[in-house]
Motif scaffolding. Structure first.
Motif, PDB file in Angstrom:
ATOM      1  N   PRO A 246      -9.203  35.789  15.884  1.00  0.00           N
ATOM      2  CA  PRO A 246      -9.144  37.099  15.224  1.00  0.00           C
ATOM      3  C   PRO A 246      -8.576  36.969  13.819  1.00  0.00           C
ATOM      4  O   PRO A 246      -7.754  36.102  13.544  1.00  0.00           O
ATOM      5  CB  PRO A 246      -8.202  37.902  16.139  1.00  0.00           C
ATOM      6  N   LYS A 247      -9.036  37.831  12.929  1.00  0.00           N
ATOM      7  CA  LYS A 247      -8.518  37.829  11.559  1.00  0.00           C
ATOM      8  C   LYS A 247      -7.045  38.238  11.585  1.00  0.00           C
ATOM      9  O   LYS A 247      -6.704  39.342  12.001  1.00  0.00           O
ATOM     10  CB  LYS A 247      -9.314  38.801  10.686  1.00  0.00           C
ATOM     11  N   TYR A 248      -6.203  37.319  11.173  1.00  0.00           N
ATOM     12  CA  TYR A 248      -4.767  37.571  11.322  1.00  0.00           C
ATOM     13  C   TYR A 248      -4.107  38.104  10.057  1.00  0.00           C
ATOM     14  O   TYR A 248      -2.979  38.616  10.103  1.00  0.00           O
ATOM     15  CB  TYR A 248      -4.046  36.287  11.756  1.00  0.00           C
ATOM     16  N   GLN A 249      -4.773  37.994   8.906  1.00  0.00           N
ATOM     17  CA  GLN A 249      -4.099  38.362   7.665  1.00  0.00           C
ATOM     18  C   GLN A 249      -3.600  39.801   7.685  1.00  0.00           C
ATOM     19  O   GLN A 249      -2.483  40.093   7.242  1.00  0.00           O
ATOM     20  CB  GLN A 249      -5.045  38.153   6.464  1.00  0.00           C
ATOM     21  N   SER A 250      -4.397  40.700   8.259  1.00  0.00           N
ATOM     22  CA  SER A 250      -3.998  42.110   8.271  1.00  0.00           C
ATOM     23  C   SER A 250      -2.927  42.398   9.319  1.00  0.00           C
ATOM     24  O   SER A 250      -2.297  43.467   9.284  1.00  0.00           O
ATOM     25  CB  SER A 250      -5.223  42.990   8.543  1.00  0.00           C
ATOM     26  N   LEU A 251      -2.716  41.470  10.259  1.00  0.00           N
ATOM     27  CA  LEU A 251      -1.705  41.688  11.296  1.00  0.00           C
ATOM     28  C   LEU A 251      -0.293  41.470  10.768  1.00  0.00           C
ATOM     29  O   LEU A 251       0.665  42.034  11.299  1.00  0.00           O
ATOM     30  CB  LEU A 251      -1.956  40.746  12.481  1.00  0.00           C
ATOM     31  N   PHE A 252      -0.158  40.623   9.750  1.00  0.00           N
ATOM     32  CA  PHE A 252       1.167  40.315   9.219  1.00  0.00           C
ATOM     33  C   PHE A 252       1.541  41.355   8.163  1.00  0.00           C
ATOM     34  O   PHE A 252       0.915  41.428   7.103  1.00  0.00           O
ATOM     35  CB  PHE A 252       1.188  38.923   8.596  1.00  0.00           C
ATOM     36  N   PRO A 253       2.570  42.184   8.423  1.00  0.00           N
ATOM     37  CA  PRO A 253       2.981  43.181   7.423  1.00  0.00           C
ATOM     38  C   PRO A 253       3.482  42.492   6.156  1.00  0.00           C
ATOM     39  O   PRO A 253       3.980  41.363   6.177  1.00  0.00           O
ATOM     40  CB  PRO A 253       4.121  43.937   8.124  1.00  0.00           C
ATOM     41  N   THR A 254       3.355  43.184   5.041  1.00  0.00           N
ATOM     42  CA  THR A 254       3.861  42.666   3.766  1.00  0.00           C
ATOM     43  C   THR A 254       5.146  43.372   3.336  1.00  0.00           C
ATOM     44  O   THR A 254       5.850  42.886   2.456  1.00  0.00           O
ATOM     45  CB  THR A 254       2.803  42.833   2.663  1.00  0.00           C
ATOM     46  N   GLU A 255       5.442  44.508   3.959  1.00  0.00           N
ATOM     47  CA  GLU A 255       6.683  45.230   3.661  1.00  0.00           C
ATOM     48  C   GLU A 255       7.413  45.503   4.969  1.00  0.00           C
ATOM     49  O   GLU A 255       6.792  45.800   5.993  1.00  0.00           O
ATOM     50  CB  GLU A 255       6.394  46.551   2.939  1.00  0.00           C
TER      51      GLU A 255
END
Length: 373
Positions: A246-255
């Protein structure tokens, strides 16, 4: 075939190749190791159509030749003998002599042994210890459910712009991501492929003491669906898994709204104690309090209960979150720092664990919380 070599060299070669032997081979000959003696070397190989292991050691070769013998039996024998080992093929038998010991081993049909796969062209070079550490860190999140084979893999993604290799794994409950720099990378575009998790980890561990590892990613065209790990005298190939994580980049919050720093050794000890009474219905609960105390609780009023606490440094409001204790310990074990940063948006959203003071390429461990009733 007739040759002499040191038992340590044969034990090393046999152990390396035998680790890839299948537990339930689809054909009996695939339980064997292929021995190929020529040009002052002994080449020892294993192959089961998905994984191959191939290594070369020096030998005094009197007669060139090839034979296939039971791999695990040969590995067990050479691990227990000492001194020089004499190998001689006599008809359908391989005779092994070492000191006063003599073994006679039946051979397997050489003509039935499949041709070893062609190793791929090197994509780039990585430090052996560094790659082994990175793979071990993300391997803690590899799925164990064989009915979902894509989740049993470790994804490798080459970023052409940054010149980096990013490894990722998930079992749906946590996501581990680690980036490492390439050397002499020969790729010209981004590339992503999925390696079988446990075999890839085993192969990298076996080469961890080597200064460098040449790694080949599967062709983007799909014509060569093999990973290749190559050192000076050893080569392993692994057939890539089909599919993508699964695409994980969007799962990791940035704030984040809450960040807490905790000493890993103290936290692991407390988690292990309190987890003794944790259950599926009553998971490990962590309260990050405003007085910079982390309170750990598990159990219910009707069952056994446990409470412990450790010091923390909280930036943000107090919050309570619950985790699977085994998954939390896996993440803490994978981090290489002395302290861990817990980063939260809310108590019901995934938490991101990172080593305190680590850089952008270091391990990021995203852990799903358990809802507290």
């Amino acid at each position: 075939m007739k040759l002499i070599l040191d038992h340590a060299d044969l034990a090393s070669a046999g152990g390396y190749a035998a680790r890839s032997l299948p537990a339930r081979p689809v054909a009996p000959v695939l339980a064997g190791l292929l021995l190929d003696a020529r040009d002052g070397t002994l080449r020892v190989s294993s192959f089961d159509y998905d994984i191959s292991a191939d290594t070369v050691v020096p030998a005094t070769v009197a007669d060139d030749g090839r034979a296939v013998v039971s791999g695990r039996l040969l590995a067990d024998i050479v691990a227990r003998v000492r001194g020089n080992v004499d190998l001689e093929l006599t008809g359908p038998r391989l005779v092994l002599r070492a000191g006063s010991a003599r073994f006679t081993l039946p051979t397997l049909p050489l003509e039935e042994y499949p041709a070893l796969p062609e190793a791929g062209a090197t994509s780039g070079t990585l430090p052996g210890p560094g790659l082994a550490e990175a793979v071990a860190q993300v391997a803690c999140a590899v799925g164990k459910d064989d009915t979902l084979p894509v989740l049993t893999g470790i994804q490798l993604r080459h970023d052409q712009e940054d010149g980096t290799l990013t490894l990722a794994a998930t079992d749906r409950y946590r996501f581990a991501v680690r980036t490492i720099g390439w050397k002499n990378c020969d790729l010209t575009a981004d590339r992503t492929a999925l390696a079988p998790g446990k075999p890839f980890l085993d192969a990298v561990k076996a080469a961890a003491d080597d200064t460098t590892i040449d790694l080949a990613l599967p062709d983007s065209s799909g014509s060569n669906g093999l990973f290749t790990l190559r050192t000076d005298h050893r080569t392993t190939t692994l057939r890539a898994l089909e599919g993508d994580l699964p695409k994980y980049q969007s799962l990791f919050p940035t704030e984040f709204h809450h960040t807490a720093t905790v000493e890993i050794a103290a936290l692991k000890a407390a988690v292990q104690r309190v987890a003794l009474v944790a259950t599926k219905e009553s998971p490990l609960r962590l309260t990050f309090a405003a007085d910079n105390t982390l309170v750990l609780e598990a159990g219910t009023s009707d069952e056994a209960q446990a409470v412990d606490n450790v010091d923390t440094n909280l930036d943000g409001d107090e919050l309570t979150v619950a985790f699977n204790p085994a998954f939390l310990l896996d993440g803490l074990d994978a981090l290489t720092a002395e302290s861990v940063d817990f980063n939260f948006t809310t108590s019901t959203k995934p938490a991101v664990l990172r080593g305190h003071g680590s850089d952008e390429q270091a391990l990021r461990y995203l852990l799903m919380p358990i809802r507290i009733s």
